[in-house]
Scaffold this motif. Structure first.
Motif, PDB file in Angstrom:
ATOM      1  N   TRP A 122      -7.375  11.168   1.608  1.00 41.17           N
ATOM      2  CA  TRP A 122      -8.416  11.330   2.619  1.00 41.17           C
ATOM      3  C   TRP A 122      -8.532  12.780   3.074  1.00 41.17           C
ATOM      4  N   ALA A 123      -7.391  13.447   3.248  1.00 37.67           N
ATOM      5  CA  ALA A 123      -7.419  14.850   3.678  1.00 37.67           C
ATOM      6  C   ALA A 123      -8.083  15.730   2.615  1.00 37.67           C
ATOM      7  N   GLN A 177      -2.585   7.588   0.362  1.00 40.13           N
ATOM      8  CA  GLN A 177      -3.951   7.393   0.862  1.00 40.13           C
ATOM      9  C   GLN A 177      -4.311   8.443   1.907  1.00 40.13           C
ATOM     10  N   GLU A 178      -3.413   8.807   2.794  1.00 36.10           N
ATOM     11  CA  GLU A 178      -3.703   9.821   3.815  1.00 36.10           C
ATOM     12  C   GLU A 178      -3.903  11.193   3.193  1.00 36.10           C
ATOM     13  N   ARG A 179      -3.105  11.530   2.174  1.00 35.40           N
ATOM     14  CA  ARG A 179      -3.315  12.810   1.465  1.00 35.40           C
ATOM     15  C   ARG A 179      -4.658  12.815   0.757  1.00 35.40           C
ATOM     16  N   ARG A 217       0.628   4.298   1.786  1.00 35.84           N
ATOM     17  CA  ARG A 217      -0.065   4.916   2.922  1.00 35.84           C
ATOM     18  C   ARG A 217      -0.041   6.430   2.838  1.00 35.84           C
ATOM     19  N   ARG A 218       1.079   7.044   2.501  1.00 32.33           N
ATOM     20  CA  ARG A 218       1.140   8.518   2.432  1.00 32.33           C
ATOM     21  C   ARG A 218       0.175   9.054   1.388  1.00 32.33           C
ATOM     22  N   ARG A 237     -11.910  15.058   2.643  1.00 32.14           N
ATOM     23  CA  ARG A 237     -12.614  15.711   3.761  1.00 32.14           C
ATOM     24  C   ARG A 237     -12.721  17.223   3.536  1.00 32.14           C
ATOM     25  N   GLU A 264       0.838  -1.198   0.000  1.00 33.33           N
ATOM     26  CA  GLU A 264       0.000   0.000   0.000  1.00 33.33           C
ATOM     27  C   GLU A 264       0.876   1.251   0.000  1.00 33.33           C
TER      28      GLU A 264
END
Length: 170
Positions: free
Chosen positions: A27-28, A23-25, A20-21, A31, A18
Motif C-alpha cells: 500500500w505504501a 500488504q502494508e508495504r 499484513r506487513r 500511494r 494474511e
C-alpha cells in the motif's frame, strides 16, 4: 490422505491467513507511485516534455521584436518560432538572421509570410521581409528539431543579436 492445516482464527473472528506487513508495504509503494504519476501528469500539462504548455515556449523581448521560440521540444516534432516585429518608421525592410547553430538543430519547413529575399552569410542565413506599412508584423517559422539534446543558437532581428536555448527531448 493428509489433512490441511487450518488458518488461525484472528482477533476479529475471521479465519484468514494474511501477510499484513507485506500488504502494508505494498500500500505504501502504491500511494508513492500515485504521487509520482500525478507529478508526471502535471509536468506534461505544463509543457515540461514539449509539445505545448506554458513551460514549453519562451518569450524574449528585443527593442525591435518579440521572439517566441520552443524552450523544450521533441526530436522530429514540429514547433513554431514566431517573430513579432514592433512598429518601425525608419525602415522599409526587416531582417532576421538564423545562425549556423540554429541550422544544425532545426530544419525550417515553412515560413509565413515568405521572405522577399535570402542571403547566406558567414554566421548564418539572413531573411528579409518587406514592411511597407511600417506597423510591425508577424513572421512564423514552422521548424522541426533534427537533433536531441541541449541547443544554443543565435538569432539576430535587424541588428539586435540574442542568444537562445532549447532542449530537445529524444
Amino acid at each position: 490422505m493428509s489433512s490441511l492445516e487450518k488458518p488461525a482464527v484472528r482477533e476479529d473472528g475471521l479465519q484468514l491467513e494474511e501477510h499484513r506487513r507485506f500488504q502494508e508495504r505494498f500500500w505504501a509503494i502504491e500511494r508513492f507511485s500515485w504521487g509520482v504519476f500525478a507529478v508526471i501528469i502535471l509536468a506534461a500539462l505544463l509543457g515540461v516534455f514539449g509539445s505545448g504548455g506554458p513551460l514549453a515556449t519562451q518569450v524574449s523581448e528585443l527593442e525591435s521584436a518579440i521572439l517566441e521560440h520552443p524552450r523544450i521540444g521533441r526530436w522530429e516534432g514540429t514547433d513554431e518560432m514566431a517573430i513579432r516585429f514592433k512598429p518601425d518608421s525608419t525602415s522599409n525592410e526587416r531582417s532576421l538572421l538564423l545562425s549556423n547553430a540554429f541550422a544544425e538543430v532545426f530544419q525550417v519547413e515553412d515560413i509565413q509570410p515568405l521572405p522577399t529575399r535570402t542571403t547566406i552569410e558567414a554566421n548564418g542565413q539572413r531573411l528579409f521581409f518587406d514592411s511597407p506599412a511600417r506597423n510591425g508584423g508577424v513572421v512564423t517559422l514552422h521548424i522541426r528539431a533534427q537533433a536531441a539534446g541541449p541547443a544554443n543558437f543565435d538569432v539576430m532581428v535587424d541588428d539586435e543579436l540574442i542568444s537562445l536555448f532549447s532542449f530537445i527531448f529524444p
